[in-house]
Design an enzyme around this catalytic site. Structure first.
Site, PDB file in Angstrom:
ATOM      1  CG  HIS A 193      -2.257  -0.886   0.884  1.00 38.75           C
ATOM      2  ND1 HIS A 193      -2.957  -1.243   2.021  1.00 38.75           N
ATOM      3  CD2 HIS A 193      -2.972  -1.111  -0.272  1.00 38.75           C
ATOM      4  CE1 HIS A 193      -4.139  -2.016   1.487  1.00 38.75           C
ATOM      5  NE2 HIS A 193      -3.955  -1.767  -0.014  1.00 38.75           N
ATOM      6  NE  ARG A 321      -8.172 -11.229 -11.050  1.00 40.09           N
ATOM      7  CZ  ARG A 321      -6.936 -10.468 -10.621  1.00 40.09           C
ATOM      8  NH1 ARG A 321      -5.909 -10.493 -11.139  1.00 40.09           N
ATOM      9  NH2 ARG A 321      -7.224  -9.833  -9.325  1.00 40.09           N
ATOM     10  CD  GLU A 410      -2.753 -14.365 -13.607  1.00 41.22           C
ATOM     11  OE1 GLU A 410      -2.641 -13.777 -12.495  1.00 41.22           O
ATOM     12  OE2 GLU A 410      -3.835 -15.059 -13.929  1.00 41.22           O
ATOM     13  CG  ASN A 433       2.388  -7.497 -10.388  1.00 38.68           C
ATOM     14  OD1 ASN A 433       3.175  -6.756 -10.980  1.00 38.68           O
ATOM     15  ND2 ASN A 433       1.260  -6.887  -9.921  1.00 38.68           N
ATOM     16  CG  ASP A 434       0.645 -14.088 -10.093  1.00 39.90           C
ATOM     17  OD1 ASP A 434       1.413 -14.195  -8.950  1.00 39.90           O
ATOM     18  OD2 ASP A 434      -0.693 -13.845  -9.911  1.00 39.90           O
ATOM     19  CB  CYS A 481      -3.960  -5.646 -16.449  1.00 43.20           C
ATOM     20  SG  CYS A 481      -4.056  -7.374 -16.054  1.00 43.20           S
TER      21      CYS A 481
END
Length: 558
Positions: A193, A321, A410, A433-434, A481
């Site tokens: 965050h 998604r 991914e 990211n994944d 994304c």
């Protein structure tokens, strides 16, 4: 003249120099409260917990009311953690049945939750810091101590570079650009965050920077949130940030269109994205509507949540998604057998195939919400590994009348069979990211492995190049994304690799739009080739920077 230099994880692009102000972060917590003595009146002691929770929640809600956008959304998410009924019930039980003092009970109940999240890895592991902050605030309230964190950050007047072991969302949300020149933390990752808020506020940030807290108070430092470098310098030269100019249309200098979309989780996030001129939604994280639910949300509740997002984008695409459950996103109502390695277990589409009824109800709710909204509904499945899985999902969507069905890319296997998968779907989107995490077998939450998850890794870029080639061969568009799409320096590279759309946090839209507008499509391709040919992320950044200098179109490299 540069002196000591250290490196961390690039979290929010831009460069700024200033004087260091060290802030407490975790050091200001009340510490571990004592386990005894046992309360003489357990009922009365347990009754103290809820008022303390409400007091902390009220302060966080007041902070949320004073900010907008991602900061507002993150603080409300923190409030939800504070008021979680399970946390309250578990703490009460530790008092009533376990003989713990109230403060100790809260500490243990929240600690057990934090340990669970940490073991899950991924996005949920990065919520551990948030849980610890909530825990420490409630404990301090029960003990009559000052609230932990950095209460004076919002009152800073002189421009400074903030350095901390870590910063909680409640602290970061109140920062003001121009006063907080940059953030440097020893802990955290690019999807924490703190990083998300820094990008939203346009503040350069470096996280996971080992040794950062050894910087002396008042030292002059240059922070490069694009490369992750933090350097002590002889004197302050002032911030080097530029205001991004963007006309709201994603395109290169020679007119090649690249729609710039937003990643959102609810209607508030959608409204913020629309205000930032997003050209649609590239990732609606539908699981956020499920995470806190003790039972499957009703069709009416799902319809309400989805309609709030879709109605914010009439005439524009909204890509939902489907439920990304399992691994780092366990659902209380969807109990699964214990798995030795959840990240490699039954998650994403694998859960949907085991519970097709759950998927069917979600698809029906999405279609109903899209009717009358004016938005163009697109639906994609997470964690698809084979063409057979893709075909199964598309058939399920078609049965509900969904005309645009796609998949998330991914896992490396989906890249290596991209032509077969893309032949089955209407579009695809890369979750970088994944994809990086599985490519390098490196938990993206591990500070020791952070360099492997750098989105500028040539191996990752070469995989994306393969996807671009498969997209050209099949005519099926592929976008991005993942967090890498929010990097103004990397965006032209992704476009040069053949990516058709970029989806990101709302605060990054203007910077990415301005970066694309400064280069032609051919220049994007030359940057992509140079980055892919590099031996490591630093060399990739340097190669692109050299091309920027050659073309005399400065682009923020992140």
């Amino acid at each position: 003249m540069s002196m000591r230099t250290m490196n961390g994880i690039p979290a929010s692009p831009g460069r700024a120099s200033g004087r260091v102000v060290r802030v407490g972060g975790n050091d200001t917590a009340a510490g571990e409260p004592p386990a005894g003595p046992a309360p003489t009146d357990p009922v009365a002691e347990a009754a103290r917990i809820e008022p303390a929770v409400q007091a902390v929640a009220g302060r966080l809600e007041a902070r949320a009311a004073a900010v907008t956008g991602d900061a507002h959304d993150v603080l409300l998410a923190t409030v939800a953690m504070v008021t979680d009924p399970a946390l309250l019930d578990n703490a009460r039980e530790l008092v009533l049945a376990g003989g713990r003092p109230a403060a100790r009970a809260v500490h243990e109940a929240a600690g057990a939750f934090a340990d669970l999240l940490a073991g899950m890895g991924g996005y949920m592991a990065e919520r551990v810091r948030d849980i610890e902050d909530v825990r420490d605030r409630i404990v301090a309230e029960l003990l009559g101590l000052p609230a932990p964190g950095c209460p004076d950050l919002a009152d800073l007047e002189s421009p400074v570079v903030l350095v901390a072991a870590d910063l909680a969302p409640a602290d970061t949300a109140g920062l003001r650009p121009g006063v907080a020149l940059a953030l440097v933390t020893e802990q955290g990752g690019p999807t924490s965050h703190t990083a998300i808020l820094a990008r939203s506020l346009g503040i350069p940030a470096v996280v996971g920077c080992a040794g950062a807290t050894s910087l002396a108070e008042g030292a002059a430092v240059l922070v490069d949130g694009s490369t992750g470098e933090v350097a002590e310098v002889a004197d302050v030269t002032g911030p080097a940030a530029a205001v991004a100019e963007w006309d709201g249309v994603g395109r290169t200098a020679d007119g090649h269109r690249v729609p710039l979309l937003a990643n959102v989780g609810d209607s508030a996030g959608a409204a913020t994205a629309a205000g930032h001129r997003a050209q649609g939604v590239g990732l609606l994280r539908t699981e956020l509507a499920f995470l806190s639910a003790t039972e499957e949300p009703s069709p009416a509740r799902q319809h309400e949540i989805y309609a709030g997002v879709l109605s914010a984008f009439p005439g524009l695409p909204v890509t939902a998604r489907t439920l990304d459950a399992g691994a780092d996103k366990p659902l209380p109502f969807l109990v699964q057998d214990g798995e030795p390695n959840p990240a490699l277990g039954v998650r994403g589409l694998r859960v949907a195939r085991a519970r097709a009824d759950l998927l069917d109800r979600q698809l029906a709710a999405l279609v109903a919400a899209a009717d009358g909204s004016g938005a163009q509904l697109k639906v994609m499945a997470p964690m698809v590994a084979t063409a057979e899985e893709a075909a199964w999902f598309v058939a399920r969507c078609r049965a509900h009348g969904i005309t645009q069905a796609g998949v998330m890319i991914e896992v490396p296997a989906a890249v290596l069979t991209a032509r077969e998968i893309l032949a089955e779907v209407d579009f695809a989107s890369v979750g970088t990211n994944d994809l990086a995490q599985y490519l390098f077998a490196a938990d993206r939450q591990s500070g020791a492995l952070a360099a492997l998850n750098d989105p500028w890794q040539p191996a990752l870029l070469r995989l994306i190049r393969l996807l671009g080639e498969a997209s050209t061969a099949t005519g099926t568009p592929v976008g991005v994304c993942g967090e890498s799409a929010a990097d103004p320096g990397l965006a032209p590279v992704l476009v040069g690799l053949g990516m058709a759309t970029l989806s990101m946090g709302s605060g990054a839209l203007a910077g990415v739009g301005a970066a694309l507008a400064a280069v032609t499509l051919d220049e994007c391709r030359s940057r992509a080739a140079a980055a892919c040919a590099a031996v490591d992320p630093a060399a990739a950044r340097a190669a692109v920077a050299a091309l920027d200098a050659e073309h005399r179109r400065p682009v923020a490299i992140g």
